[in-house]
Design an enzyme around this catalytic site. Structure first.
Site, PDB file in Angstrom:
ATOM      1  N   MET A   8      37.347 -20.907  14.419  1.00 25.25           N
ATOM      2  CA  MET A   8      35.902 -20.696  14.561  1.00 25.25           C
ATOM      3  C   MET A   8      35.680 -19.485  15.438  1.00 25.25           C
ATOM      4  O   MET A   8      36.338 -19.310  16.442  1.00 25.25           O
ATOM      5  CB  MET A   8      35.257 -21.908  15.218  1.00 25.25           C
ATOM      6  CG  MET A   8      33.792 -21.696  15.538  1.00 25.25           C
ATOM      7  SD  MET A   8      33.071 -23.112  16.372  1.00 25.25           S
ATOM      8  CE  MET A   8      34.003 -23.155  17.877  1.00 25.25           C
ATOM      9  N   ARG A  33      41.153 -26.905   7.735  1.00 22.24           N
ATOM     10  CA  ARG A  33      41.090 -25.488   7.389  1.00 22.24           C
ATOM     11  C   ARG A  33      41.316 -24.608   8.625  1.00 22.24           C
ATOM     12  O   ARG A  33      41.966 -23.556   8.551  1.00 22.24           O
ATOM     13  CB  ARG A  33      39.727 -25.167   6.776  1.00 22.24           C
ATOM     14  CG  ARG A  33      39.520 -23.686   6.445  1.00 22.24           C
ATOM     15  CD  ARG A  33      40.442 -23.212   5.355  1.00 22.24           C
ATOM     16  NE  ARG A  33      40.232 -21.800   5.049  1.00 22.24           N
ATOM     17  CZ  ARG A  33      40.844 -21.140   4.085  1.00 22.24           C
ATOM     18  NH1 ARG A  33      41.718 -21.770   3.321  1.00 22.24           N
ATOM     19  NH2 ARG A  33      40.588 -19.863   3.875  1.00 22.24           N
ATOM     20  N   GLU A  34      40.783 -25.028   9.756  1.00 22.64           N
ATOM     21  CA  GLU A  34      40.877 -24.214  10.968  1.00 22.64           C
ATOM     22  C   GLU A  34      42.311 -24.123  11.486  1.00 22.64           C
ATOM     23  O   GLU A  34      42.780 -23.044  11.846  1.00 22.64           O
ATOM     24  CB  GLU A  34      39.973 -24.785  12.067  1.00 22.64           C
ATOM     25  CG  GLU A  34      38.488 -24.597  11.836  1.00 22.64           C
ATOM     26  CD  GLU A  34      38.045 -23.157  12.048  1.00 22.64           C
ATOM     27  OE1 GLU A  34      38.802 -22.368  12.647  1.00 22.64           O
ATOM     28  OE2 GLU A  34      36.934 -22.818  11.608  1.00 22.64           O
ATOM     29  N   SER A  35      43.001 -25.253  11.562  1.00 21.44           N
ATOM     30  CA  SER A  35      44.290 -25.280  12.256  1.00 21.44           C
ATOM     31  C   SER A  35      45.405 -25.981  11.500  1.00 21.44           C
ATOM     32  O   SER A  35      46.525 -26.060  12.021  1.00 21.44           O
ATOM     33  CB  SER A  35      44.117 -25.977  13.607  1.00 21.44           C
ATOM     34  OG  SER A  35      43.813 -27.354  13.406  1.00 21.44           O
ATOM     35  N   TYR A  68      36.550 -19.317   3.267  1.00 21.00           N
ATOM     36  CA  TYR A  68      36.494 -20.440   4.197  1.00 21.00           C
ATOM     37  C   TYR A  68      35.476 -21.481   3.740  1.00 21.00           C
ATOM     38  O   TYR A  68      35.772 -22.677   3.673  1.00 21.00           O
ATOM     39  CB  TYR A  68      36.129 -19.913   5.582  1.00 21.00           C
ATOM     40  CG  TYR A  68      35.959 -20.965   6.644  1.00 21.00           C
ATOM     41  CD1 TYR A  68      37.033 -21.357   7.428  1.00 21.00           C
ATOM     42  CD2 TYR A  68      34.723 -21.563   6.888  1.00 21.00           C
ATOM     43  CE1 TYR A  68      36.887 -22.320   8.417  1.00 21.00           C
ATOM     44  CE2 TYR A  68      34.561 -22.516   7.864  1.00 21.00           C
ATOM     45  CZ  TYR A  68      35.650 -22.895   8.630  1.00 21.00           C
ATOM     46  OH  TYR A  68      35.491 -23.860   9.591  1.00 21.00           O
TER      47      TYR A  68
END
Length: 227
Positions: free
Chosen positions: A1, A126-128, A213
């Site tokens: 983010m 999705r982020e990590s 994303y």
């Protein structure tokens, strides 16, 4: 983010004002927060709220020194497509394979901030990749990939603590969902590129990373819904 330097700009703070917005009846008038029932601001010093039709702001005063706390401006020119009440269904069951510890943290964050735990999971995946020790090239940290300045703003002492990270990331996600009136695509775009970018482009920014994303998180989320 990421958050684009506009973290103290209006649209990231709608949720923080909460009932305050409905407690300000007259444009141009000044109020002390303690005089407005339900605001719930707990800071030392006198806090004054101003409303001039275009924006609502709160400043904390220590003698003659004022410190800006919050500014909320109206967002014009955006077309909203609310996804539906499901994004706020904090009691939805988790279907993704998660460790008992992480599942418990996500359920707590969901109930604390009123967000579907399946959406929180999709964002964190999705982020990590659900890696609590992840660090991006830009310096974002932890499960929900909080930038250091974002973590400080959200009161996070340790971004690598899964509970702190997920609770803070979920709080920010809820702020964006409220700001963009339940439009899932705009909220996700803002989580990735910053709400200022969404405002400037009057929609999802034309960045390949952001568009990828939004599509990826939405697809993962919708699969968890059985769509």
């Amino acid at each position: 983010m990421t958050i684009d330097g506009n973290i103290m700009k209006p649209i990231t703070h709608a949720i923080l004002l909460g009932s305050m917005l409905f407690a300000i009846p007259l444009a141009g008038a000044n109020f002390v927060a303690s005089e407005i029932e339900g605001v719930g601001i707990r800071h030392e010093g006198r806090i004054v709220i101003r409303n001039d039709h275009r924006s609502v702001s709160a400043h904390q005063f220590h003698g003659d020194i004022a410190r800006a706390l919050i500014t909320l401006e109206s967002i014009r020119g955006l077309q909203y497509k609310p996804y539906g009440a499901v994004v706020f269904d904090s009691s939805a069951p988790l279907s993704a394979p998660l460790s008992p510890e992480l599942a418990g943290i996500i359920r707590e964050a969901a109930k604390t901030h009123g967000v579907d735990p399946r959406l929180i999971t999709a964002v964190a995946r999705r982020e990590s990749g659900l890696n609590g020790r992840a660090v991006s090239k830009k310096g974002a940290e932890g499960l929900m990939q909080l930038m250091p300045q974002t973590a400080r703003f959200l009161g996070v002492a340790d971004s690598f603590d899964p509970r702190q990270n997920v609770l803070a990331g979920t709080r920010y996600l809820r702020m964006l969902l409220d700001t963009f009136r339940g439009d899932l695509d705009l909220a996700l775009a803002a989580y990735n590129a910053g709400p200022g970018a969404v405002e400037r482009h009057r929609g999802i920014p034309p960045y390949r990373e952001t568009r990828s994303y939004v599509a990826a998180v939405r697809a993962t989320y919708e699969r968890s819904l059985g769509h």
